[in-house]
Design a protein around this motif. Structure first.
Motif, PDB file in Angstrom:
ATOM      1  N   LEU A   1       0.893  -1.185  -0.136  1.00 31.13           N
ATOM      2  CA  LEU A   1      -0.356  -0.097  -0.421  1.00 31.13           C
ATOM      3  C   LEU A   1       0.588   1.342   0.152  1.00 31.13           C
ATOM      4  N   GLN A   2       1.966   1.316   0.717  1.00 30.14           N
ATOM      5  CA  GLN A   2       3.149   2.549   0.772  1.00 30.14           C
ATOM      6  C   GLN A   2       3.282   2.807  -0.802  1.00 30.14           C
ATOM      7  N   GLU A   3       3.751   1.732  -1.350  1.00 29.04           N
ATOM      8  CA  GLU A   3       3.843   2.062  -2.963  1.00 29.04           C
ATOM      9  C   GLU A   3       3.033   2.513  -3.839  1.00 29.04           C
ATOM     10  N   ILE A   4       1.795   2.103  -3.543  1.00 32.59           N
ATOM     11  CA  ILE A   4       0.441   2.227  -4.456  1.00 32.59           C
ATOM     12  C   ILE A   4       0.645   4.001  -3.608  1.00 32.59           C
ATOM     13  N   LEU A   5       0.475   4.528  -2.598  1.00 37.85           N
ATOM     14  CA  LEU A   5       0.536   5.701  -2.176  1.00 37.85           C
ATOM     15  C   LEU A   5       1.057   6.584  -2.865  1.00 37.85           C
ATOM     16  N   ARG A   6       2.742   6.058  -3.242  1.00 41.90           N
ATOM     17  CA  ARG A   6       3.834   6.755  -3.422  1.00 41.90           C
ATOM     18  C   ARG A   6       3.836   7.260  -4.884  1.00 41.90           C
ATOM     19  N   GLU A   7       3.310   5.810  -5.820  1.00 41.84           N
ATOM     20  CA  GLU A   7       3.199   6.493  -7.688  1.00 41.84           C
ATOM     21  C   GLU A   7       1.491   7.511  -7.547  1.00 41.84           C
ATOM     22  N   ALA A   8       0.858   7.402  -6.291  1.00 42.43           N
ATOM     23  CA  ALA A   8      -0.834   7.722  -6.782  1.00 42.43           C
ATOM     24  C   ALA A   8      -0.380   9.906  -6.564  1.00 42.43           C
ATOM     25  N   GLU A   9       1.028   9.264  -5.459  1.00 44.75           N
ATOM     26  CA  GLU A   9       1.468  11.075  -4.875  1.00 44.75           C
ATOM     27  C   GLU A   9       2.109  11.231  -6.468  1.00 44.75           C
TER      28      GLU A   9
ATOM     29  N   GLU B   1      -6.992  18.333  -7.627  1.00 44.02           N
ATOM     30  CA  GLU B   1      -7.042  17.720  -6.310  1.00 44.02           C
ATOM     31  C   GLU B   1      -5.733  17.516  -6.383  1.00 44.02           C
ATOM     32  N   PHE B   2      -4.969  17.615  -5.199  1.00 43.30           N
ATOM     33  CA  PHE B   2      -3.547  17.555  -4.821  1.00 43.30           C
ATOM     34  C   PHE B   2      -3.113  16.770  -3.808  1.00 43.30           C
ATOM     35  N   SER B   3      -1.861  15.837  -3.832  1.00 42.61           N
ATOM     36  CA  SER B   3      -1.523  15.055  -3.603  1.00 42.61           C
ATOM     37  C   SER B   3      -1.880  15.273  -1.466  1.00 42.61           C
ATOM     38  N   GLY B   4      -1.371  14.503  -1.103  1.00 44.29           N
ATOM     39  CA  GLY B   4      -1.094  15.129   0.463  1.00 44.29           C
ATOM     40  C   GLY B   4      -2.752  14.845   1.093  1.00 44.29           C
ATOM     41  N   ASN B   5      -2.720  15.492   2.261  1.00 47.64           N
ATOM     42  CA  ASN B   5      -3.649  14.910   3.080  1.00 47.64           C
ATOM     43  C   ASN B   5      -3.753  16.103   4.184  1.00 47.64           C
ATOM     44  N   GLN B   6      -5.326  16.627   4.649  1.00 44.55           N
ATOM     45  CA  GLN B   6      -4.889  17.561   5.600  1.00 44.55           C
ATOM     46  C   GLN B   6      -4.722  16.619   7.009  1.00 44.55           C
ATOM     47  N   PRO B   7      -3.977  16.554   7.586  1.00 45.35           N
ATOM     48  CA  PRO B   7      -3.843  15.908   9.476  1.00 45.35           C
ATOM     49  C   PRO B   7      -5.405  15.451  10.107  1.00 45.35           C
ATOM     50  N   GLY B   8      -5.758  17.262   9.926  1.00 43.47           N
ATOM     51  CA  GLY B   8      -7.028  16.776  10.859  1.00 43.47           C
ATOM     52  C   GLY B   8      -8.334  15.847  10.106  1.00 43.47           C
ATOM     53  N   HIS B   9      -8.007  15.453   8.642  1.00 37.87           N
ATOM     54  CA  HIS B   9      -8.466  14.727   8.020  1.00 37.87           C
ATOM     55  C   HIS B   9      -8.540  12.816   8.537  1.00 37.87           C
ATOM     56  N   TRP B  10      -7.742  12.813   9.575  1.00 38.50           N
ATOM     57  CA  TRP B  10      -7.337  11.089   9.921  1.00 38.50           C
ATOM     58  C   TRP B  10      -8.137  11.375  11.347  1.00 38.50           C
ATOM     59  N   GLY B  11      -8.245  12.591  12.027  1.00 39.22           N
ATOM     60  CA  GLY B  11      -8.980  12.429  13.004  1.00 39.22           C
ATOM     61  C   GLY B  11      -9.909  11.337  13.127  1.00 39.22           C
ATOM     62  N   ALA B  12     -10.717  11.375  12.404  1.00 41.39           N
ATOM     63  CA  ALA B  12     -12.053  10.256  12.571  1.00 41.39           C
ATOM     64  C   ALA B  12     -11.158   8.940  12.664  1.00 41.39           C
TER      65      ALA B  12
ATOM     66  N   GLY C   1      -9.928   3.961  15.928  1.00 42.94           N
ATOM     67  CA  GLY C   1      -8.690   2.738  15.860  1.00 42.94           C
ATOM     68  C   GLY C   1      -8.966   2.156  14.947  1.00 42.94           C
ATOM     69  N   ILE C   2      -8.984   2.544  13.158  1.00 43.08           N
ATOM     70  CA  ILE C   2      -9.227   2.022  11.725  1.00 43.08           C
ATOM     71  C   ILE C   2      -7.563   2.114  11.861  1.00 43.08           C
ATOM     72  N   GLU C   3      -7.469   0.521  11.713  1.00 43.61           N
ATOM     73  CA  GLU C   3      -5.951   0.353  11.102  1.00 43.61           C
ATOM     74  C   GLU C   3      -5.118   0.609  10.133  1.00 43.61           C
ATOM     75  N   MET C   4      -3.949   1.413  10.524  1.00 40.93           N
ATOM     76  CA  MET C   4      -3.171   1.850   9.458  1.00 40.93           C
ATOM     77  C   MET C   4      -3.032   1.101   7.573  1.00 40.93           C
ATOM     78  N   ARG C   5      -3.267  -0.253   7.923  1.00 41.44           N
ATOM     79  CA  ARG C   5      -3.592  -0.595   7.053  1.00 41.44           C
ATOM     80  C   ARG C   5      -5.059   0.005   5.794  1.00 41.44           C
ATOM     81  N   ASP C   6      -6.112  -0.367   6.703  1.00 37.23           N
ATOM     82  CA  ASP C   6      -7.055  -0.178   6.206  1.00 37.23           C
ATOM     83  C   ASP C   6      -7.389   1.631   6.011  1.00 37.23           C
ATOM     84  N   ALA C   7      -6.334   2.173   6.819  1.00 37.72           N
ATOM     85  CA  ALA C   7      -6.807   3.422   5.955  1.00 37.72           C
ATOM     86  C   ALA C   7      -6.123   4.382   5.052  1.00 37.72           C
ATOM     87  N   LEU C   8      -4.609   2.879   5.176  1.00 31.64           N
ATOM     88  CA  LEU C   8      -4.087   3.409   3.962  1.00 31.64           C
ATOM     89  C   LEU C   8      -4.309   2.722   2.371  1.00 31.64           C
TER      90      LEU C   8
END
Length: 163
Positions: free
Chosen positions: A2-10, A86-97, A102-109
């Motif tokens: 998932l990290q590689e997919i995110l890197r390529e998407a960004e 649309e720009f790459s990245g995300n606002q930190p506040g969007h991760w609050g929920a 307690g969403i697992e990192m894998r699911d969040a990614l």
């Protein structure tokens, strides 16, 4: 993975931004050039209509070309107008929920990957629409040159080979 997919998407989103900026620069340069030629043709049309030996065909041809090139310039500017992008990245506040639930990192990614996919699609759609408008502007300018050239050729032939 998932990290590689995110890197390529960004990287893809960043490339889209670079491409969109280059397209806007190209559109504004084109608009400035054909806009300036349009103004020159208006002056030529006036001069041809009011000269000692006026030429209505050349004057009208210049006026037609000026108007068509003005439309091409306007369309080029419209193709570079602001769009939702649309720009790459995300606002930190969007991760609050996700953190609170307690969403697992894998699911969040995985959700972020899905989000990037929709962002890439939205950018591609917007860029495609603007590209279509710009291509139409170029086609109008090229057609104007063709028609103007044919009319000038007709005028020239009439004067070089009178009957």
């Amino acid at each position: 993975m998932l990290q590689e997919i995110l890197r390529e998407a960004e990287a893809y989103l960043d490339a889209q931004l670079t491409s969109a900026i280059a397209a806007d620069e190209r559109a504004y340069s084109f608009a400035g050039t054909v806009g300036a030629v349009s103004v020159l043709l208006i002056g030529a049309s006036y001069s041809l209509a009011t000269s000692a030996a006026p030429s209505s065909l050349l004057s009208l041809t210049s006026l037609f070309a000026a108007a068509a090139l003005f439309v091409a310039a306007w369309m080029a500017v419209m193709s570079a107008s602001s769009i939702n992008f649309e720009f790459s990245g995300n606002q930190p506040g969007h991760w609050g929920a996700d953190v609170e639930r307690g969403i697992e990192m894998r699911d969040a990614l995985a959700e972020q990957c899905d989000h990037y996919e929709s962002m890439i699609t939205a950018n591609s759609t917007a860029m495609g629409k603007n590209a279509s408008v710009f291509n139409s502007a170029v086609n109008i300018a090229l057609a104007t040159l063709g028609v103007g050239g044919l009319l000038f050729g007709y005028w020239l032939a009439r004067h070089l080979f009178p009957q």
